[in-house]
Design an enzyme around this catalytic site. Structure first.
Site, short mmCIF file in Angstrom:
data_model
loop_
_atom_site.label_atom_id
_atom_site.label_comp_id
_atom_site.label_asym_id
_atom_site.label_seq_id
_atom_site.Cartn_x
_atom_site.Cartn_y
_atom_site.Cartn_z
N ASN A 87 -55.30 -44.12 -57.40
CA ASN A 87 -53.90 -43.96 -56.99
C ASN A 87 -53.41 -42.62 -58.21
O ASN A 87 -53.03 -43.32 -59.22
CB ASN A 87 -52.90 -45.15 -56.89
CG ASN A 87 -51.59 -44.63 -56.55
OD1 ASN A 87 -51.43 -43.58 -56.11
ND2 ASN A 87 -50.75 -45.55 -56.22
N ARG A 97 -55.42 -43.25 -52.53
CA ARG A 97 -54.13 -43.47 -51.98
C ARG A 97 -53.41 -42.17 -51.86
O ARG A 97 -53.39 -41.27 -52.79
CB ARG A 97 -53.31 -44.32 -52.99
CG ARG A 97 -51.85 -44.66 -51.88
CD ARG A 97 -51.09 -45.29 -52.77
NE ARG A 97 -49.66 -45.59 -52.25
CZ ARG A 97 -48.67 -46.04 -52.66
NH1 ARG A 97 -48.75 -46.43 -53.99
NH2 ARG A 97 -47.36 -46.33 -52.00
N HIS A 156 -44.99 -46.87 -47.28
CA HIS A 156 -45.35 -48.18 -47.68
C HIS A 156 -46.29 -48.85 -46.66
O HIS A 156 -46.54 -50.14 -46.54
CB HIS A 156 -44.26 -49.16 -48.10
CG HIS A 156 -43.35 -48.88 -48.81
ND1 HIS A 156 -41.88 -48.82 -49.04
CD2 HIS A 156 -43.59 -48.33 -50.36
CE1 HIS A 156 -41.40 -48.50 -50.26
NE2 HIS A 156 -42.54 -48.10 -51.06
N ARG A 169 -32.98 -44.60 -55.66
CA ARG A 169 -32.57 -43.83 -54.45
C ARG A 169 -31.50 -44.47 -53.75
O ARG A 169 -31.11 -45.71 -53.66
CB ARG A 169 -33.87 -43.88 -53.38
CG ARG A 169 -35.10 -43.04 -54.01
CD ARG A 169 -36.19 -43.08 -53.19
NE ARG A 169 -37.55 -42.66 -53.70
CZ ARG A 169 -38.69 -43.37 -53.69
NH1 ARG A 169 -38.64 -44.39 -52.84
NH2 ARG A 169 -39.69 -42.94 -54.33
N GLY A 182 -39.25 -58.46 -54.06
CA GLY A 182 -39.80 -59.56 -52.57
C GLY A 182 -40.26 -60.86 -53.13
O GLY A 182 -39.98 -61.80 -52.59
N GLU A 187 -52.14 -53.89 -52.46
CA GLU A 187 -52.67 -52.49 -52.17
C GLU A 187 -54.05 -51.98 -52.23
O GLU A 187 -54.86 -51.30 -51.59
CB GLU A 187 -51.71 -51.42 -52.50
CG GLU A 187 -50.27 -51.48 -51.69
CD GLU A 187 -49.10 -50.45 -52.15
OE1 GLU A 187 -49.46 -49.87 -53.24
OE2 GLU A 187 -48.34 -50.26 -51.44
#
Length: 773
Positions: free
Chosen positions: A174, A257, A346, A407, A498, A553
């Protein structure tokens, strides 16, 4: 020479040349089993072709009392698992050693490649599969249910690389604007051998952290560029103290990725020059990501030119969102610009946690309605139906949707216009919306949720406001997605926030009890410093399961890399795929059962065949019905025969508006959760509670065609249609049956899009996703 000579004597392999037999032998393994030992379990997903080498093996079914009933005995030279070549579907029975035996396990992909190359073998294998399918129909055996596999298989979706016959090493990369994350996998294991992070590239504070088997190592580095960071990574991989390889060429595949694939990619793809060019073009949509993703790809392809390199896109999972979900309500000219649309992000993790949830619940992903909440520095929600993303909160860029670390998320476009009138430039606005807003902007404290929660605990009002706004927006999207899905089975929390914030999960779920979402507070409050892969926090008695799933991921990218390699066209299949596929428009039609037909047309009446259809045994009947929806009617829709078990109505998109019905795109026969309608016949009306769908585009083919094209039943493919207007259709389902003739069906609206005329054909462009993977 014993093994080559033996395989040459097996009926299905007799036509193969010595070279082709040797190819099979090169990847064959001989396995020995004692009396009564299970070789293959009922419900196990088929990923190999097997041959009895010595001794005998029983084919057995487990009866209700737990005893095994032997239905056949396989002897030397007989094969089993041949359905894996066509479908990979769950095994119908247990295969058990009888008195001890040896079996040869052959690689499915290699077998398929060899079979495609030899027409005689292809025909023999196709006949073997056809006999199996006909026997299943004659004995009225239902196709193995995927649910059975999920009850017996701990890795039905290949999240732990169980499909890899021979272990290989896969490197996951990544490459980002100022960092390089990587992980090295050996497919023998379900966790990485090593992973690392090179952070703050190009600054005096550049650091390199490596993790191996629970140990953490801090290395020195002064990487100023992506290329230098990759050199530092390679040094770590080869270091004798903690490195996991002796030579860089041990790595056979690299998964990269890539944040943005635009509208071009439905799945992960093996990288070539065309793929790199599309990634480059998409840099305008992700200027802070794609250029650095591409830099990592180009450096690694120089370093490991012999390895397969695969691009795994964050956007691919959302590529099949329906038009009403991905389009913006802009002017006609802007609406026709195919670049301006919602892409979503995502996707790698949203798909991973979806499959992980289905595995945990031991249910088919196609049976579940899921909302995935990926909450971290960047955050998005995804509504997932039948394993497919139907909506997601991020849009053309990652700026849309939820409030995030820096954001702003959703904002009235009028605010932007107002700020422009005040004199803010495009660059200044971009910085405000992407870097200075969100938790950081509202709280005035930090972009880190933990810091904001700590400040709120100390009485900071702005921090409290930020948390309230953050959780409210998530809750609002959950409500919207429950409506979009028409219900909910699973709510997932994933990502840094989360997974770790008890308070955020609790606040988000407060007030959602009327929707069936209830947390078990004690389970939610537990310290998860050592989070399991899946933790359940559902209150007892709640119908909707609430899960906390650790994002992974890297593992998903490694899995996607293996699967993309498995979807590669071999040179053997290229010639076969030059064969055209006839394309026909499947107009609106109705399927009914006998009881419904008698309500509509009178007791004792039966279907009157009118015209045979392209598929043997199917026909258009003389009888028609009228469709009556909440808004309007569609007259004289023909009934197709023979009778079905359940009623089903297939309409085109344009007819949805006329009837006032929103019909989901579904496979024929998949009608749970679909709207109903009133059918009107000659003598009566019948209201059905479900069954109205827009049929998913699909291709019918025989087992021989499927093997020749290198496809399996339930694969999803890309088809290029050549007519006055060339168009590539994605999400085309492959349906295989001995009675099928080669034919692709599209609906009326799609036929208009390609200006369909008699004789139009299509060609397979590639495999979008594989069956049972």
């Amino acid at each position: 020479m014993e093994l080559p000579n033996f395989l040459s004597s097996v009926k299905q392999f007799e036509p193969l040349s010595k070279e082709e037999i040797q190819t099979l032998v090169s990847a064959a393994t001989v396995q020995e089993y004692t009396d009564g030992q299970e070789i293959k379990k009922r419900g196990e997903l088929s990923r190999s072709l097997w041959v009895v080498y010595d001794g005998k093996a029983n084919v057995a079914l487990t009866e209700a009392n737990g005893e095994k009933k032997v239905i056949a005995t396989l002897t030397r030279g007989e094969i089993f698992g041949e359905m894996s070549l066509m479908s990979g579907e769950p095994s119908e029975a247990d295969i058990v050693a009888y008195g001890g035996c040896k079996v040869i396990r052959l690689d499915r992909e290699l077998c398929s490649d060899v079979i495609m190359k030899n027409p005689k073998t292809l025909t023999i294998i196709a006949q073997t599969i056809t006999r199996r399918l006909i026997q299943r129909e004659r004995e009225n055996l239902e196709k193995p249910d995927i649910t059975t596999a999920l009850q017996h298989n701990t890795d039905p979706y290949d999240l732990e690389f169980s499909s890899a016959i021979e272990p290989i090493k896969v490197l996951v990369i990544n490459s980002r604007i100022a960092s390089l994350k990587y992980a090295l996998f050996d497919t023998k294991y379900s966790i990485p051998l090593m992973d690392g992070l090179i952070d703050k590239i190009g600054t005096p504070n550049c650091s390199h952290t490596v993790y191996t088997a629970g140990s953490k190592h801090e290395l020195t580095t002064d990487a100023g560029t992506t290329a230098e960071a990759i050199k530092s990574m390679v040094t770590a991989l080869l270091d004798y103290k903690y490195g996991m390889i002796k030579h860089i060429d041990e790595i056979k595949a690299v998964g990269h990725r890539v944040v943005h694939g635009g509208a071009n990619f439905f799945n992960s793809v093996v990288i070539d020059d065309k793929v790199k060019e599309v990634i480059r073009q998409c840099s305008q949509l992700a200027p802070l990501h794609n250029p650095y993703n591409l830099a990592g790809i180009e450096e690694m392809m120089k370093l490991l030119h012999q390895a397969r390199h695969v691009a795994v896109f964050d956007t691919a999972f959302h590529r099949n969102m329906p038009e009403h979900a991905y389009k913006y309500a802009l002017s006609k000219s802007l609406n026709e610009d195919e670049t301006i649309r919602r892409y979503g992000f995502h996707g790698i993790n949203h798909r991973y946690v979806t499959l992980k949830a289905a595995t945990y619940l031991k249910r088919s992903v196609k049976d579940l309605k899921i909302i995935s909440c990926h909450l971290g520095h960047g955050a998005s929600l995804c509504a997932i139906d039948h394993g497919r993303s139907i909506d997601t909160s991020m849009g053309m860029t990652p700026l849309e949707g939820l409030m995030m670390g820096t954001r702003c998320g959703d904002v009235d476009p009028g605010v932007i216009i107002y700020l422009m009138k005040l004199g803010f430039t495009a660059d200044e606005l971009s910085n405000i919306l992407n870097v200075e807003s969100g938790l950081k902007g509202v709280s005035g404290v930090s972009n880190c949720m933990k810091d904001v929660l700590d400040a709120a605990e100390e009485g900071n009002k702005r921090a409290k406001d930020a948390i309230g706004m953050y959780c409210y927006r998530i809750k609002k999207y959950i409500g919207a997605y429950i409506a979009a899905l028409g219900g909910l089975d699973v709510l997932i929390f994933t990502g840094g926030i989360g997974e770790n914030s008890t308070e955020v999960r609790a606040r988000v779920c407060q007030g959602l009890q009327p929707f069936g979402i209830s947390l078990y507070e004690e389970a939610n409050r537990q310290d998860r410093s050592f989070l399991k892969q899946v933790e359940e926090i559902t209150a007892p008695g709640s119908n909707i399961r609430v899960l906390v799933i650790k994002s992974n991921e890297n593992m998903m990218i490694a899995r996607e890399t293996l699967h993309a390699m498995g979807r590669l066209r071999s040179t053997n299949v290229e010639e076969y795929r030059r064969r055209p596929i006839p394309i026909n428009v499947s107009a609106h039609h109705v399927h009914v059962n006998q009881a419904a037909f008698e309500v509509l047309f009178g007791p004792g009446r039966t279907l009157t065949p009118r015209t045979p259809l392209s598929q043997p045994g199917q026909y258009a009947s003389e009888e028609t019905v009228n469709l009556i929806g909440p808004k309007g009617r569609v007259e004289k829709v023909r009934i197709l025969g023979p009778f079905r078990k359940e009623c089903q109505v297939e309409i085109a998109r344009t007819e949805e508006f006329k009837l006032g019905i929103d019909a989901p795109v579904r496979d024929s026969g998949d009608i749970e959760g679909t709207p109903g309608i009133i059918l009107e016949g000659e003598v009566g009306q019948l209201k059905i509670d479900k069954g109205v769908i827009c049929a998913r585009r699909h291709v019918h083919m025989s087992p021989e065609d499927a093997l020749g094209y290198g496809l399996r039943d339930r694969d999803v493919i890309l088809v290029k249609v050549q007519s006055k207007r060339e168009l590539i259709f994605g999400d085309v389902l492959v349906r295989v049956n001995p009675d099928f003739r080669l034919d692709m069906h599209i609906d009326t609206d799609e036929g208009n899009a390609v200006e369909h005329v008699t004789g139009i054909v299509g060609y397979i462009e590639g495999i979008q996703s594989r069956a049972y993977m």
